[in-house]
Motif scaffolding. Sequence first.
Motif, PDB file in Angstrom:
ATOM      1  N   GLU A  14       0.827  -1.211   0.000  1.00 51.40           N
ATOM      2  CA  GLU A  14       0.000   0.000   0.000  1.00 51.40           C
ATOM      3  C   GLU A  14       0.858   1.257   0.000  1.00 51.40           C
ATOM      4  O   GLU A  14       0.374   2.347  -0.357  1.00 51.40           O
ATOM      5  N   GLY A  15       2.111   1.129   0.451  1.00 53.68           N
ATOM      6  CA  GLY A  15       2.998   2.301   0.537  1.00 53.68           C
ATOM      7  C   GLY A  15       3.412   2.561   1.982  1.00 53.68           C
ATOM      8  O   GLY A  15       3.710   3.702   2.361  1.00 53.68           O
ATOM      9  N   LYS A  16       3.456   1.479   2.771  1.00 47.01           N
ATOM     10  CA  LYS A  16       3.787   1.608   4.197  1.00 47.01           C
ATOM     11  C   LYS A  16       5.169   2.224   4.400  1.00 47.01           C
ATOM     12  O   LYS A  16       5.359   3.073   5.270  1.00 47.01           O
ATOM     13  N   GLY A  17       6.142   1.779   3.567  1.00 43.93           N
ATOM     14  CA  GLY A  17       7.508   2.285   3.709  1.00 43.93           C
ATOM     15  C   GLY A  17       7.555   3.793   3.556  1.00 43.93           C
ATOM     16  O   GLY A  17       8.138   4.502   4.378  1.00 43.93           O
ATOM     17  N   LYS A  18       6.910   4.309   2.517  1.00 47.02           N
ATOM     18  CA  LYS A  18       6.920   5.760   2.284  1.00 47.02           C
ATOM     19  C   LYS A  18       6.320   6.494   3.484  1.00 47.02           C
ATOM     20  O   LYS A  18       6.861   7.507   3.938  1.00 47.02           O
ATOM     21  N   ILE A  19       5.190   6.009   3.989  1.00 47.44           N
ATOM     22  CA  ILE A  19       4.502   6.729   5.067  1.00 47.44           C
ATOM     23  C   ILE A  19       5.267   6.633   6.384  1.00 47.44           C
ATOM     24  O   ILE A  19       5.364   7.615   7.132  1.00 47.44           O
ATOM     25  N   VAL A  20       5.857   5.474   6.667  1.00 43.18           N
ATOM     26  CA  VAL A  20       6.636   5.362   7.907  1.00 43.18           C
ATOM     27  C   VAL A  20       7.810   6.345   7.850  1.00 43.18           C
ATOM     28  O   VAL A  20       8.055   7.099   8.796  1.00 43.18           O
ATOM     29  N   ASP A  21       8.503   6.376   6.721  1.00 42.29           N
ATOM     30  CA  ASP A  21       9.618   7.318   6.561  1.00 42.29           C
ATOM     31  C   ASP A  21       9.125   8.762   6.723  1.00 42.29           C
ATOM     32  O   ASP A  21       9.773   9.592   7.360  1.00 42.29           O
ATOM     33  N   PHE A  22       7.950   9.046   6.185  1.00 40.21           N
ATOM     34  CA  PHE A  22       7.374  10.396   6.265  1.00 40.21           C
ATOM     35  C   PHE A  22       7.039  10.770   7.716  1.00 40.21           C
ATOM     36  O   PHE A  22       7.294  11.886   8.168  1.00 40.21           O
ATOM     37  N   LEU A  23       6.473   9.821   8.465  1.00 37.13           N
ATOM     38  CA  LEU A  23       6.028  10.113   9.842  1.00 37.13           C
ATOM     39  C   LEU A  23       7.150  10.041  10.876  1.00 37.13           C
ATOM     40  O   LEU A  23       7.018  10.570  11.985  1.00 37.13           O
ATOM     41  N   THR A  24       8.256   9.363  10.527  1.00 41.28           N
ATOM     42  CA  THR A  24       9.315   9.085  11.505  1.00 41.28           C
ATOM     43  C   THR A  24       9.838  10.292  12.294  1.00 41.28           C
ATOM     44  O   THR A  24      10.094  10.158  13.491  1.00 41.28           O
ATOM     45  N   PRO A  25      10.004  11.483  11.689  1.00 45.85           N
ATOM     46  CA  PRO A  25      10.558  12.594  12.476  1.00 45.85           C
ATOM     47  C   PRO A  25       9.773  12.881  13.765  1.00 45.85           C
ATOM     48  O   PRO A  25      10.318  13.470  14.696  1.00 45.85           O
ATOM     49  N   ASP A  26       8.521  12.449  13.836  1.00 42.56           N
ATOM     50  CA  ASP A  26       7.735  12.677  15.055  1.00 42.56           C
ATOM     51  C   ASP A  26       7.951  11.584  16.108  1.00 42.56           C
ATOM     52  O   ASP A  26       7.312  11.619  17.158  1.00 42.56           O
ATOM     53  N   TYR A  27       8.783  10.595  15.810  1.00 44.31           N
ATOM     54  CA  TYR A  27       8.896   9.435  16.709  1.00 44.31           C
ATOM     55  C   TYR A  27      10.336   9.197  17.167  1.00 44.31           C
ATOM     56  O   TYR A  27      11.277   9.442  16.423  1.00 44.31           O
ATOM     57  N   TYR A  28      10.450   8.639  18.369  1.00 37.67           N
ATOM     58  CA  TYR A  28      11.751   8.291  18.945  1.00 37.67           C
ATOM     59  C   TYR A  28      12.206   6.927  18.432  1.00 37.67           C
ATOM     60  O   TYR A  28      13.387   6.685  18.249  1.00 37.67           O
ATOM     61  N   MET A  29      11.231   6.028  18.234  1.00 40.50           N
ATOM     62  CA  MET A  29      11.567   4.668  17.793  1.00 40.50           C
ATOM     63  C   MET A  29      10.566   4.166  16.764  1.00 40.50           C
ATOM     64  O   MET A  29       9.370   4.429  16.882  1.00 40.50           O
ATOM     65  N   VAL A  30      11.087   3.456  15.742  1.00 38.69           N
ATOM     66  CA  VAL A  30      10.225   2.774  14.763  1.00 38.69           C
ATOM     67  C   VAL A  30      10.480   1.275  14.918  1.00 38.69           C
ATOM     68  O   VAL A  30      11.632   0.849  14.994  1.00 38.69           O
ATOM     69  N   ALA A  31       9.401   0.477  14.978  1.00 37.60           N
ATOM     70  CA  ALA A  31       9.576  -0.953  15.247  1.00 37.60           C
ATOM     71  C   ALA A  31       8.776  -1.819  14.286  1.00 37.60           C
ATOM     72  O   ALA A  31       7.570  -1.627  14.125  1.00 37.60           O
ATOM     73  N   ARG A  32       9.450  -2.762  13.641  1.00 38.29           N
ATOM     74  CA  ARG A  32       8.751  -3.771  12.822  1.00 38.29           C
ATOM     75  C   ARG A  32       8.251  -4.863  13.760  1.00 38.29           C
ATOM     76  O   ARG A  32       8.959  -5.273  14.668  1.00 38.29           O
ATOM     77  N   PHE A  33       7.018  -5.356  13.538  1.00 39.69           N
ATOM     78  CA  PHE A  33       6.478  -6.348  14.478  1.00 39.69           C
ATOM     79  C   PHE A  33       6.159  -7.722  13.894  1.00 39.69           C
ATOM     80  O   PHE A  33       5.893  -8.659  14.635  1.00 39.69           O
ATOM     81  N   GLN A  34       6.138  -7.889  12.604  1.00 41.97           N
ATOM     82  CA  GLN A  34       5.857  -9.225  12.037  1.00 41.97           C
ATOM     83  C   GLN A  34       6.403  -9.306  10.614  1.00 41.97           C
ATOM     84  O   GLN A  34       6.914  -8.326  10.076  1.00 41.97           O
ATOM     85  N   GLY A  35       6.230 -10.483  10.019  1.00 42.15           N
ATOM     86  CA  GLY A  35       6.714 -10.691   8.658  1.00 42.15           C
ATOM     87  C   GLY A  35       8.229 -10.743   8.640  1.00 42.15           C
ATOM     88  O   GLY A  35       8.880 -10.780   9.697  1.00 42.15           O
ATOM     89  N   GLY A  36       8.763 -10.756   7.441  1.00 42.16           N
ATOM     90  CA  GLY A  36      10.230 -10.836   7.316  1.00 42.16           C
ATOM     91  C   GLY A  36      10.589 -10.303   5.953  1.00 42.16           C
ATOM     92  O   GLY A  36       9.967  -9.343   5.485  1.00 42.16           O
ATOM     93  N   PRO A  37      11.555 -10.945   5.286  1.00 51.74           N
ATOM     94  CA  PRO A  37      11.986 -10.425   3.986  1.00 51.74           C
ATOM     95  C   PRO A  37      10.996 -10.691   2.850  1.00 51.74           C
ATOM     96  O   PRO A  37      11.317 -10.409   1.692  1.00 51.74           O
ATOM     97  N   ASN A  38       9.809 -11.199   3.162  1.00 58.04           N
ATOM     98  CA  ASN A  38       8.743 -11.200   2.138  1.00 58.04           C
ATOM     99  C   ASN A  38       8.292  -9.756   1.879  1.00 58.04           C
ATOM    100  O   ASN A  38       7.744  -9.443   0.831  1.00 58.04           O
ATOM    101  N   ALA A  39       8.514  -8.885   2.857  1.00 58.99           N
ATOM    102  CA  ALA A  39       8.150  -7.474   2.719  1.00 58.99           C
ATOM    103  C   ALA A  39       9.146  -6.751   1.812  1.00 58.99           C
ATOM    104  O   ALA A  39      10.329  -7.082   1.790  1.00 58.99           O
ATOM    105  N   GLY A  40       8.641  -5.768   1.099  1.00 59.35           N
ATOM    106  CA  GLY A  40       9.509  -4.876   0.314  1.00 59.35           C
ATOM    107  C   GLY A  40       8.935  -3.490   0.468  1.00 59.35           C
ATOM    108  O   GLY A  40       7.873  -3.199  -0.076  1.00 59.35           O
ATOM    109  N   HIS A  41       9.567  -2.650   1.275  1.00 54.42           N
ATOM    110  CA  HIS A  41       9.044  -1.315   1.575  1.00 54.42           C
ATOM    111  C   HIS A  41       9.905  -0.272   0.874  1.00 54.42           C
ATOM    112  O   HIS A  41      11.088  -0.122   1.195  1.00 54.42           O
ATOM    113  N   SER A  42       9.310   0.458  -0.075  1.00 49.25           N
ATOM    114  CA  SER A  42      10.089   1.414  -0.887  1.00 49.25           C
ATOM    115  C   SER A  42      10.050   2.808  -0.293  1.00 49.25           C
ATOM    116  O   SER A  42       9.000   3.289   0.137  1.00 49.25           O
TER     117      SER A  42
END
Length: 419
Positions: A14-42
């Motif tokens: 859906e574009g999770k990678g783009k949005i996480v990168d966009f929102l990150t400046p507001d956060y102290y920590m970003v955490a992945r919680f499931q899945g593995g290298p089946n994911a590809g976040h651009s």
Amino acid sequence: MKADVVLGLQWGDEGKGKIVDFLTPDYYMVARFQGGPNAGHSLEFNDKKIVLHTVPSGIFRTETLNLIGNGVVIDPVILMEEIDTIEAMDVDIKSRLLVSKRAHLILPTHKVIDAASEAAKGETKIGSTLKGIGPTYMDKTGRSGLRVGDLLSDKFDEYYTALKNKHLDILKQFDIEYKLEEEKWMQAAERLKTLKLVDSEYEINNVLSSHQRVLCEGAQGSMLDVDFGTYPYVTSSNTVCAGACTGLGIAPSRIGDVFGIFKAYCTRVGSGAFPTELNDETGEKMRKTGREFGATTGRPRRTGWLDLPALKYAIMINGVTQLIMMKADVLDDFDKIRVAVAYKIDGKIYDTLPYDLNTTNIEIIYKDFEGWKTKISNCKSYKKLPVAFKNYVDFIEQETRRSLKVISVGPNREETIIR
Ligand code: GDP
Ligand code: IMO
Ligand code: MG
């Protein structure tokens, strides 16, 4: 402080990678919680494009800590390749990346079993990314998996050999030839030991207790969830919000905002139900304009119109508080835009999902919208967007009873409108 969650409401990408990168400046920590290298976040910024598979998408904002949680499955070879790529971009990753000791390891034999079981399924294959995800989660729930923390044990070689031998026995039932890439794996596993391996459930709860903000990054999408997706054509983890609790050790009462991400249309890669799929020129136009080819496997993604019954289902399961719409710009040049508003099954109309979306005969009821026929990727504010586009947004907000917080109008960080 509560932890916010970003997750996909459709079939992934859906574009999770783009949005996480966009929102990150507001956060102290970003955490992945499931899945593995089946994911590809651009991610795209400063004329660079990068695809992340295991490393959280907060890694390019240098103030932020990144955590690979216990719910993730790790292929050391892929993780180390990612780290090398990121370091080559002059980003200090090792001091800002924490890895849970409880995360499970994908062994070379897991990948071979994945390929063998897909081949054996023939026509009914899942369309797996073949990264060993299913077999690794099977060993986790079967209580014979290996975890990152096991790498630190004197007995690691013994554990590894026992699990590998179990896998070799399983592989005897398949008529396949294979080569195990063990040497490369062992070297990468040695390097993995040098990263910050932590008791991540304590790390993350301490961060929250010290009033710092955490953003949890989902992988895949809700319709690929092992419980609520289009089973069996799903992945092997809980991709929904509850997965953030089990995949990080965060209590449900500590979940704050849930940002549900969806494309302005739908895509799916791999097999399984896709009620609004377009096998025609319109679908081909979406694929071409949206560059809908897998970030992990390069496979062409199947395309179709937005599916509101499925979207509402995902919003319900996840407790979505805010919506984020992606790739609206891909529809710029369409005369007519369609949205599935209901399913007709055996003559009756539903706006809920049937038990088995894969085998139920569904007729789709669509509502049509006039296309906006305007290039929207240059728009910097909601006010400037065309009226026809706003009509589309209003309808989705009414139907889902959620507000759209962010609208993405291009792959770049800058091409993002906040309302
Ligand atoms: P993820 O797995 O959810 O992170 O999504 P992927 O990275 O697999 O796929 C999303 C694709 O769409 C990537 O190629 C992104 O660069 C691209 N993308 C993200 N947002 C937008 C957008 O708003 N417009 C367009 N045209 N492309 C986008
Ligand atoms: P991101 O995080 C899209 C799909 C595969 C297959 C099914 C099972 O980039 O959105 P698996 O390898 O998990 O055994 O595959 O799930 N799939 C994805 N589709 N995006 C993903 O991740 C996916 N991860 C897995 O195509 O249909
Ligand atoms: Mg992806």
